[in-house]
Scaffold this motif. Structure first.
Motif, mmCIF file in Angstrom:
data_model
loop_
_atom_site.group_PDB
_atom_site.id
_atom_site.type_symbol
_atom_site.label_atom_id
_atom_site.label_comp_id
_atom_site.label_asym_id
_atom_site.label_seq_id
_atom_site.Cartn_x
_atom_site.Cartn_y
_atom_site.Cartn_z
ATOM 1 N N VAL A 129 0.838 -1.200 0.000
ATOM 2 C CA VAL A 129 0.000 0.000 0.000
ATOM 3 C C VAL A 129 0.873 1.249 0.000
ATOM 4 O O VAL A 129 0.620 2.203 -0.746
ATOM 5 N N LEU A 130 1.915 1.257 0.836
ATOM 6 C CA LEU A 130 2.825 2.398 0.895
ATOM 7 C C LEU A 130 3.514 2.620 -0.446
ATOM 8 O O LEU A 130 3.591 3.759 -0.938
ATOM 9 N N ASN A 131 4.018 1.553 -1.046
ATOM 10 C CA ASN A 131 4.728 1.703 -2.317
ATOM 11 C C ASN A 131 3.814 2.252 -3.407
ATOM 12 O O ASN A 131 4.207 3.139 -4.169
ATOM 13 N N VAL A 132 2.593 1.758 -3.466
ATOM 14 C CA VAL A 132 1.638 2.247 -4.464
ATOM 15 C C VAL A 132 1.240 3.689 -4.145
ATOM 16 O O VAL A 132 1.103 4.523 -5.046
ATOM 17 N N ASN A 133 1.073 4.002 -2.873
ATOM 18 C CA ASN A 133 0.754 5.369 -2.458
ATOM 19 C C ASN A 133 1.804 6.363 -2.946
ATOM 20 O O ASN A 133 1.479 7.496 -3.299
ATOM 21 N N ARG A 134 3.063 5.918 -2.991
ATOM 22 C CA ARG A 134 4.168 6.791 -3.410
ATOM 23 C C ARG A 134 4.454 6.693 -4.911
ATOM 24 O O ARG A 134 5.490 7.162 -5.385
ATOM 25 N N GLY A 135 3.536 6.088 -5.671
ATOM 26 C CA GLY A 135 3.666 6.051 -7.121
ATOM 27 C C GLY A 135 4.400 4.844 -7.668
ATOM 28 O O GLY A 135 4.699 4.796 -8.863
ATOM 29 N N GLY A 136 4.680 3.842 -6.822
ATOM 30 C CA GLY A 136 5.367 2.637 -7.269
ATOM 31 C C GLY A 136 4.416 1.578 -7.784
ATOM 32 O O GLY A 136 3.194 1.763 -7.821
ATOM 33 N N SER A 137 4.982 0.449 -8.202
ATOM 34 C CA SER A 137 4.185 -0.658 -8.733
ATOM 35 C C SER A 137 4.588 -1.958 -8.052
ATOM 36 O O SER A 137 5.555 -2.009 -7.286
ATOM 37 N N LEU A 138 3.836 -3.017 -8.361
ATOM 38 C CA LEU A 138 4.049 -4.314 -7.725
ATOM 39 C C LEU A 138 4.228 -5.417 -8.756
ATOM 40 O O LEU A 138 3.656 -5.371 -9.846
ATOM 41 N N HIS A 139 5.036 -6.436 -8.397
ATOM 42 C CA HIS A 139 5.010 -7.722 -9.088
ATOM 43 C C HIS A 139 3.749 -8.442 -8.612
ATOM 44 O O HIS A 139 3.574 -8.669 -7.416
ATOM 45 N N GLN A 140 2.883 -8.830 -9.538
ATOM 46 C CA GLN A 140 1.600 -9.394 -9.130
ATOM 47 C C GLN A 140 1.661 -10.865 -8.725
ATOM 48 O O GLN A 140 0.780 -11.325 -7.982
ATOM 49 N N HIS A 141 2.667 -11.608 -9.186
ATOM 50 C CA HIS A 141 2.719 -13.024 -8.807
ATOM 51 C C HIS A 141 4.175 -13.469 -8.813
ATOM 52 O O HIS A 141 4.741 -13.773 -9.871
ATOM 53 N N LEU A 142 4.775 -13.532 -7.641
ATOM 54 C CA LEU A 142 6.204 -13.807 -7.536
ATOM 55 C C LEU A 142 6.651 -15.143 -8.117
ATOM 56 O O LEU A 142 7.761 -15.232 -8.648
#
Length: 251
Positions: A129-142
């Protein structure tokens, strides 16, 4: 920092913890409920804080402000995947159905907490949540990235992974250079958000902790410190100590 120091004399800071809001069964009841595993708030209590639960609710700046007025620290807890639309992606087949109300609530709480320099700790989903809040993205399935299920073996069983901590970081001061952690996640930070410093990784390069620069205490970890009272209690002690300082400054 020791637990004894965190529990020492002085104000007992109030720590807000975000919660689930979904179907729950207890006794004869099968209802939608706000809840949180007890290990989270028991960890706060052991560290000398007073835990209060913050159920998802419609976002309103006045509500968020009033809630944070009563807190000295914030924990954004674990749970379902963040909606990929928040970082500009379509959902992968393995991604959870989004919990839109919780996503919006936690994002608003974090934004306001950062503006106030309210100490906060993100746990698993909370780091995402923090990373997305700061404009980052996620790997959806490691598993697609690392080739195995080392971070989520399933059936409610936590995996153990060793993380290596960045020297000189807040995390290093709290827990040291290396430690075994309890993992239960299938997503992780991809593009790092603005103002975030990566402060721990595993041996495959997966980001395991970040810190927000420019605030007194803004730490987030990908693992579950509430599941390891012996090792990770120091994270809760660090938050509570920072929250005690925050409470003293506003008194």
């Amino acid at each position: 920092m020791t637990l004894r120091q965190a529990q020492g004399t002085g104000v007992r800071p109030v720590i807000g913890l975000t919660t689930y809001k979904q179907r729950a069964q207890t006794g004869v009841w099968d209802v939608t409920a706000a809840f949180l595993p007890a290990v989270y708030f028991e960890a706060v209590q052991r560290a000398g804080g007073i835990p209060v639960l913050l159920p998802p609710q419609p976002v309103d700046a006045e509500i968020v402000g009033r809630v944070l007025d009563g807190l000295d620290g914030l924990i954004v807890t674990g749970g379902a995947d963040v909606d990929p639309a928040r970082y500009g992606q379509d959902a992968a087949p393995e991604t959870d159905k989004p919990h839109l109300e919780r996503d919006a609530w936690e994002d608003a709480l974090l934004s306001a907490a950062i503006d106030r320099e309210l100490p906060f700790l993100g746990i698993c989903r909370g780091m995402q949540v923090l990373n997305v809040n700061r404009g980052g993205s996620l790997h959806q399935h490691l598993p697609d990235l690392v080739g195995n299920d080392r971070y989520r073996i399933g059936k409610g069983q936590f995996a153990t992974n060793e993380v290596v901590v960045e020297p000189g970081s807040e995390l290093d001061a709290l827990v040291g250079a290396k430690l075994p952690v309890k993992s239960y996640h299938h997503q992780a930070v991809d593009t790092v958000g603005d103002g975030l410093r990566v402060t721990a990784r595993t041996d495959d390069g997966i980001v395991q902790a970040v810190e927000l620069e420019g605030v007194p205490f803004g730490v987030a970890v990908q693992w579950h410190p509430e599941e390891d009272a012996a090792e990770d209690a120091r994270l809760f002690a660090g938050l509570v100590d920072a929250a005690r300082t925050y409470a003293g400054a506003k008194a």
